[in-house]
Design an enzyme around this catalytic site. Structure first.
Site, PDB file in Angstrom:
ATOM      1  N   HIS A 332       0.902  -1.101  -0.026  1.00 21.60           N
ATOM      2  CA  HIS A 332      -0.045  -0.147  -0.116  1.00 21.60           C
ATOM      3  C   HIS A 332       0.826   1.145   0.057  1.00 21.60           C
ATOM      4  O   HIS A 332       2.091   1.247   0.340  1.00 21.60           O
ATOM      5  CB  HIS A 332      -0.896   0.038   1.389  1.00 21.60           C
ATOM      6  N   ASP A 391      -7.844  -4.481  -0.690  1.00 22.57           N
ATOM      7  CA  ASP A 391      -8.308  -5.009  -1.985  1.00 22.57           C
ATOM      8  C   ASP A 391      -8.154  -6.569  -2.122  1.00 22.57           C
ATOM      9  O   ASP A 391      -8.635  -7.308  -2.888  1.00 22.57           O
ATOM     10  CB  ASP A 391      -7.586  -4.372  -2.967  1.00 22.57           C
TER      11      ASP A 391
END
Length: 454
Positions: A332, A391
């Site tokens: 991320h 995700d």
């Protein structure tokens, strides 16, 4: 299909124009270092350039020890409230939490029971489209890309709003609450219109005022409108976790930039949708699902760590799947040691997999979540840690809920509209100047040459 058979043709002349643009518009990557330009508004360590202030949410990924910043377990706060406590509180009380989350983001504090009930009534009140909107807008020229369909519907809503350009706070609040209520309908109806054009049956269910956003999404989407208690609650958790993530993510920054120009709410939200549509932003969970489908097709024993590790290594070596060298769902831009949304999600994903009889797949996801960071950190020089992000699990959840792939990114939008709305109003309240960063010219000056001399 376009009505003009030549509409989508790329002619040789267009190819030549593109080649000329490539030749004359390519900037030397070293120039970004030479002129100390933070490419992508991030420094060489990946840290974002400070471009504004916000009270909407806080992302914590580092702590200060002896005057130095070091990575820590990730935390996410909405208006100062830990998102873990927000999810846990709703579940403990046996209710859905997205509406409470939207209230918190928009108003800056948690509602009491009466305030939440009133807010839910407002959402129900605005959960209706203008007369013939479905027929005249959504069913005409449906798109296989539901994000495009959603953006078009949002822009068309301006034609039905007599106060579309009024950016006074009460009117923008009304428009934002209305869009939070309508996004599930616009997206689901857009998908059903495309499905109908592709040869499937068409059914348009009306939303039910007593249902939560998560329940209405499932009710609108499914032919028999049925869903289980746990399905709706897991989807509700998805909405909470995707509702907001700081002012610096691409679509929220877009919201601030566009709002600062003084434009209307519909144009602002269409711009945010255009940003979210990009595969580097909102489409990541689709890549995760497709990667796992490829993994399952090439790995015989899902419990064999060596076989799974070999596949993941092949991904990093650009020998598998899309040959991009990525393990999708890992890492991320801000979080390092952990993404709190992924950690929170994992428990509920496990429960849903048990209900759906898909525990083997869940175990495979867990194995990849453990092996992926090990392989990535061994391959690359890391300025921060790497871990599974939200995700990584959300696509698996949507798959277990039998939601169509075309709605994965629109589901993100159905949640994030709450955060966009909060940031739009924050920008309007505090706006003084249009957001306008600088770009340095690094091309050469040239003299104008008359036509006959070229």
């Amino acid at each position: 299909m376009a009505s003009n058979p030549n509409y989508c043709d790329i002619t040789p002349e267009i190819e030549a124009l593109a080649a000329m643009a490539l030749k004359n518009s390519s900037i030397d990557p070293e120039d970004y270092v030479r002129y100390d330009v933070k490419r992508g508004l991030r420094d060489l360590n990946g840290k974002g350039v400070l471009a504004g202030l916000t009270e909407v949410s806080d992302i914590v990924a580092k702590k200060v020890v002896d005057g130095k910043e070091i990575p820590c377990e990730g935390k996410l706060y909405y208006r100062g409230v830990d998102v873990e406590e927000l999810v846990g509180g709703a579940l403990k009380e046996g209710r859905f939490g997205f509406e409470e989350t939207a209230y918190l983001l928009l108003l800056g504090r948690l509602p009491n029971a009466q305030e939440l009930a009133s807010f839910q009534e407002q959402l129900s009140y605005y959960r209706s489209l203008p007369n013939n909107f479905v027929r005249d807008v959504i069913l005409k020229a449906p798109s296989h890309d539901i994000m495009n369909s959603l953006a078009r519907s949002v822009l068309n809503l301006a034609s039905y709003d007599d106060r579309a350009d009024d950016i006074s706070l009460p009117n923008v609040m009304r428009q934002c609450v209305q869009l939070i209520a309508l996004f599930p309908m616009l997206a689901v109806y857009g998908y059903q219109a495309w499905n109908y054009k592709s040869g499937s049956s068409l059914y348009i269910h009306a939303p039910r005022p007593e249902l939560s956003a998560a329940e209405n999404i499932l009710s609108l989407l499914r032919a028999d409108s049925s869903y289980s208690f746990w399905e709706a609650h897991v989807l509700d958790i998805c909405l909470i976790l995707h509702a907001e993530h700081g002012g610096g993510n691409n679509s929220t920054f877009t919201t601030h930039v566009v709002t600062s120009s003084g434009t209307d709410t519909y144009s602002c939200m269409a711009a945010a949708l255009a940003s979210l549509k990009g595969p580097k932003h909102g489409g990541a969970n689709i890549k995760v699902v497709r990667m796992f489908e490829d993994l399952k097709a090439h790995v015989r024993d899902w419990k064999d760590e060596d076989e799974v590790r070999a596949y993941l290594q092949a991904l990093l070596d650009k020998r598998a799947f899309d040959r991009a060298g990525l393990i999708y769902g890992m890492g991320h831009a801000v979080y390092s040691l952990s993404d709190p949304r992924a950690n929170l999600f994992k428990h509920f994903v496990e429960k849903l997999s048990q209900e759906k009889g898909r525990t083997e797949e869940y175990e495979l996801y867990s194995l990849v979540a453990r092996l992926g960071p090990e392989l990535i950190s061994g391959e690359r020089t890391m300025y921060k840690g790497v871990s599974a992000n939200v995700d990584f699990y959300s696509g698996f959840v949507y798959h277990m809920l039998d939601l169509p792939l075309e709605l994965y990114t629109p589901l993100f939008a159905m949640a994030r509209i709450a955060g966009w709305s909060a940031h739009r109003m924050e920008e309007l309240i505090n706006m003084s100047k249009i957001i306008r960063p600088a770009y340095r010219y690094v091309g050469e000056h040239q003299n104008y040459v008359p036509m006959e001399g070229r």
